[in-house]
Every structure is written in C-alpha cells, then in structure tokens.
Design an enzyme around this catalytic site. Structure first.
Site: not given
Ligand code: AP5
Ligand code: MG
Length: 218
Positions: A13, A88, A127, A160, A171
């Site tokens: 994402k 989400r 990552r 992270r 997660r």
């Molecule tokens: P990356 O682009 O970083 O993936 P991502 O989908 O952004 O993954 P996240 O871990 O950020 O998602 P998340 O939803 O768990 O975390 P968030 O910060 O939103 O890519 C991942 C890796 O893969 C990277 O190394 C990249 O280089 C590689 N990659 C990407 N595309 C690739 C490809 N095509 N091929 C190969 N490699 C690739 O949330 C964290 C926490 O915050 C949650 O657990 C929750 O506690 C809280 N939170 C956030 N939003 C909310 C909400 N709306 N409601 C409640 N709690 C929330």
């Molecule tokens: Mg992210």
C-alpha cells in the site's frame, strides 16, 4: 480524486501510494505513518496508539477516525488524496462516507492490492524504512544504494517493531477478520478495483494506473 488503498500488511500500500502520489501530485496519507509520527513526537495519541500497534491490533476507531478526518480537512487535500491504511473497519468506512457527504466529496476508487500470505511474510521480514521520509526498502527486491541509508534523503533506515514474526501473524489475522469485509462495502458501491499485487513493484504500479484509467462498470 479520492482513492483508498486496501491490502494486507506488506501488500505494498505504502510503496504504491508513493508512486501514485508522484504520478498524480495527490498527497499520500498513511494512518500508520501518522501514528508513528505522533509517537516520535511523544503525544498522548501516539503513546496510546503504540499499545495497540505493538500487539498487532487496530487502534480504536474513535482515535483513528478523528485523526484522519482532521488530516483530510487540510487544504492540500481539497482536490483529493490517497488514503493508505484507512479505512480498515466497516465503522471507519461508514464514518468516512458520512464525513465526505457533509463536505460534498466522495471516494472515487478503492484499490485492493491482492498478495498471497507467504509473500506478505517475506516482504515484511525484509523491509527497512527511512526514519525521516518513511520511504520503504526491501533487502532483496528494492535495496538502498548504501546499506542503512535512504537514497532520497540520506536518513537512517530502521525495521518496524511490529514486523516481528509473531506480530505479523497477529496483524494478518486482524486484516482477514476486520478489514476484508470492507472489500464488499466498496464492491457494492461499484468502486472496488482488485489488482494483482504479486508482481514486481513497477508491474503492480502499471496494473493500478491502467485500472484507474479504465471506466468503471456500474
Ligand atoms: P509496503 O509498501 O511497506 O507495504 P504496506 O502494505 O504499506 O504494509 P504495512 O506493513 O505498512 O501495512 P500495515 O497495514 O500493516 O501497516 P500500517 O502502517 O498501515 O511494502 C512492504 C515491503 O514489501 C517493503 O519492504 C517493500 O519494499 C516491499 N514490496 C512492496 N511491493 C513489492 C512488490 N511488488 N514486490 C516485492 N516487494 C515489494 O499500520 C500499522 C499499525 O497501525 C496497525 O497494525 C494498527 O495498529 C495501526 N493502524 C493503522 N491504520 C489503522 C486504522 N485505520 N485503524 C486502526 N488501526 C490502524
Ligand atoms: Mg504501509
């Protein structure tokens, strides 16, 4: 244009939202990044969010919704934005629609980046992120030019704390239980686009851009 990026942890994402932001000029708003920045500043909201993030659980809706609505009300979002990681839960999606209706806005598209579970685990374990500008790298698929340093701003790269194996499993469970129902919510509104996220980064970006250019069948 207001676009929602949906996908499991590690689906890409953030990576794809960054590319789309460069292509479209729209601001990239990532709920997880906003919580991590609040924590770095040591705010009460950040410290409260940390207790949930460390366990791989969702931060309660009331905290998350008010933080995001405040951000989308900023002048830079007047013409649109890319929402990454929000909504989400169904209550978050409904609250966003209600708020947008009051403001005469609408979500245009919800993009679901679909990736098999074993690939998600590989992506998260390799990552590295920039502490200053949040750019995401991967030790194998997109390494930085200098190990430990961001190519864009020279910032320090870190892993992270919620990318630990056990927290990743939590997660993923939370994603399937609480976020998957949102796909149906956007499908019923004829806004859902599903793309194959199991391609290389540029391949996924190409899928997203061509899907956004195609007319939606209603
Ligand atoms: P990356 O682009 O970083 O993936 P991502 O989908 O952004 O993954 P996240 O871990 O950020 O998602 P998340 O939803 O768990 O975390 P968030 O910060 O939103 O890519 C991942 C890796 O893969 C990277 O190394 C990249 O280089 C590689 N990659 C990407 N595309 C690739 C490809 N095509 N091929 C190969 N490699 C690739 O949330 C964290 C926490 O915050 C949650 O657990 C929750 O506690 C809280 N939170 C956030 N939003 C909310 C909400 N709306 N409601 C409640 N709690 C929330
Ligand atoms: Mg992210």
């Amino acid at each position: 244009m207001y676009i929602v990026m949906l996908g499991a942890p590690g689906a890409g994402k953030g990576t794809q939202a960054e590319i789309l932001a460069r292509e479209t000029g729209l601001p990239h708003i990532a709920s997880g990044d906003l919580f991590r920045q609040a924590l770095e500043r040591g705010t009460e909201e950040g410290l409260r969010a940390k207790t949930y993030m460390d366990k791989g659980e969702l931060v309660p809706d009331e905290i998350t919704i008010s933080m995001i609505l405040q951000r989308v009300d900023s002048p830079d979002c007047a013409e649109g934005c890319l929402l990454d990681g929000f909504p989400r839960t169904l209550p978050q999606a409904e609250a966003l629609d209600r708020a947008f209706e009051q403001r005469g806005k609408d979500i245009d598209r919800a993009i679901y980046i679909q990736v098999p579970e074993e690939e998600l685990v590989k992506r998260l374990s390799g990552r590295w992120l920039c502490r200053s500008c949040q750019t995401s790298y991967h030790v194998i698929t997109s390494p930085p030019e200098t190990p430990g340093k961001c190519d864009k701003c020279g910032g320090e790269l870190y892993q992270r704390s919620d990318d630990k194996k056990e927290t990743v499993q939590d997660r993923l469970r939370v994603f399937f239980a609480q976020t998957m129902p949102i796909l149906d919510y956007y499908k019923k509104q004829s806004k859902l686009i599903t793309v194959n996220g199991n391609l290389d980064i540029q391949g996924v970006a190409g899928e997203i851009i061509s899907a956004l250019q195609a007319p939606m069948s209603r």
